[in-house]
Design an enzyme around this catalytic site. Sequence first.
Site, PDB file in Angstrom:
ATOM      1  N   SER A  88       0.799  -1.225   0.000  1.00  0.00           N
ATOM      2  CA  SER A  88       0.000   0.000   0.000  1.00  0.00           C
ATOM      3  C   SER A  88       0.826   1.268   0.000  1.00  0.00           C
ATOM      4  CB  SER A  88      -0.936   0.002   1.209  1.00  0.00           C
ATOM      5  OG  SER A  88      -0.199  -0.032   2.412  1.00  0.00           O
TER       6      SER A  88
ATOM      7  N   HIS B 239      -5.223  -3.985  -2.120  1.00  0.00           N
ATOM      8  CA  HIS B 239      -4.979  -2.890  -3.062  1.00  0.00           C
ATOM      9  C   HIS B 239      -4.917  -3.366  -4.512  1.00  0.00           C
ATOM     10  CE1 HIS B 239      -4.327   0.367  -0.146  1.00  0.00           C
ATOM     11  NE2 HIS B 239      -3.934  -0.620   0.643  1.00  0.00           N
TER      12      HIS B 239
ATOM     13  N   LYS C  12     -12.060  -0.536  -0.595  1.00  0.00           N
ATOM     14  CA  LYS C  12     -11.267   0.125  -1.637  1.00  0.00           C
ATOM     15  C   LYS C  12     -12.035   0.047  -2.959  1.00  0.00           C
ATOM     16  CE  LYS C  12      -7.163  -0.119   1.064  1.00  0.00           C
ATOM     17  NZ  LYS C  12      -7.821  -0.486   2.332  1.00  0.00           N
TER      18      LYS C  12
END
Lengths: 395, 83
Positions: free
Chosen positions: A185, A213, A244
């Site tokens: 990240s 991610h 996300k």
Amino acid sequence: MKENSRLRAVQAVREELAALGIDPFGVTIDRILSPTEGLIGGRPTILAGTNNYLGLTFDPACIAAARTALETSGTGTTGSRMANGSYAAHRELEVELARFYDKRDAIVFSTGYQANLGMISALAGPGDTVMIDADSHASIYDGCRLAGANTIRFRHNDPADLAKRMRRLGAEASDVLIVLEGVYSMLGDRAPLREFVAVKQQYGATLLVDEAHSMGVLGEKGRGVSEEAGVLADVDYIVGTFSKSLGNTGGFCVGDSADMDLLRYASRPYVFTASLAPATIAATRQALRILAGADDLRQRLRDNAERLHGGLAALGFRLGAPANAVVAVLAGGKIEALRFWDHLLKQGIYVNLMVPPATPGDESLLRCSVSAAHTPQQIDAICAAFASWKGATSQ
Amino acid sequence: MNHQNVVMQIIELVTPIAEGRVAQITENTELTGQLALDSLKVMDLVVAVEDRFDISVPINALADVRTVGDFALLIEKCAGGSA
């Protein structure tokens, strides 16, 4: 209670920031306008630090699904699934996640943080060994602590270093849990998963990959680095988040193990937490349907990432990794990075400031996360703000 | 594995990381106290030690390490296969 020295250390950092008149860790978005814009301090601001990779937070179908669930199922579940019961939709989301990854089963957790905590502490315990990448997220470190397992770090993204440490364990190596992230990240760099899988197979260990991610971002169907590297079937457990690419909150794990259902009973972060609210589950299910067919969004995201990465590289900035949804600018010492971050905010650009020890190495980062919802004009505005920093040409 | 020899090797490895904060590093020198090693520097030291002794040091075992001598004992334990 005696003086708490840990809090005094935090206080010292807070006072250092206050003296500069900059507070990067207390930003309030007064009003959110879209997936990529907000009002901060009365100023319209382009949000380039959200992790809203596919820009689904304002998707009309997700909002409609959440609204219907809110009206039909209420605001919250008011308890844990183990003690207070699951709603049917919790289980339906698990079945859909398992189908999406082509895995046997899934477990939904209340946050991505808890997914790592819950899985690592259920899979390993005192006397077991967990091997983790040195640049692992805090949730992985904390999961190891909760497990009480022997925790051994290997050099970041270095399969040969992992193999060396597996060799040192001798016959115990087959009992090891290896934990990786698909995309890290801070810098946005990808794990060399194929090489790591070869090590895992050589020693017969278990592999868990956190795709927080990379879900929705990488791979033909958005199933992350595991899919991109062609090793989806070789990864025993994939952990991910709803917060996300799916534009919500929550976490999950999918796996082929016959013990998936037992793992939830052994996972304290699963057992002792209230389950996700009906509106969250409904919007996430809708977002997952969109994500699975979001080739156009992934292409826009790639285009935006390359535009930002290329623009910042052309300005002479040092970047953390090749073009990806996370574009991290290496920004030197903490004070210099703070002033740079504040300058960007005053230019109407919000990015994430990351300082050691959260960053790899001893350098601070200005971390941008790109969204499919950014327009090319917004990407250009982000580059222009970076260019306007007095130190831009000397980076 | 000779304890004094392990101590001497740790001192050799920690000296460049400690950047001259303590003139004479001994078995009783505190790593995070007197040498003021932050968490990143401690991890640099751990990696250097792991390479030197061809061992892996579990990070959970570091909680009990205060001095150079404590670290030497941990290394000896890891090398013996019981850590």
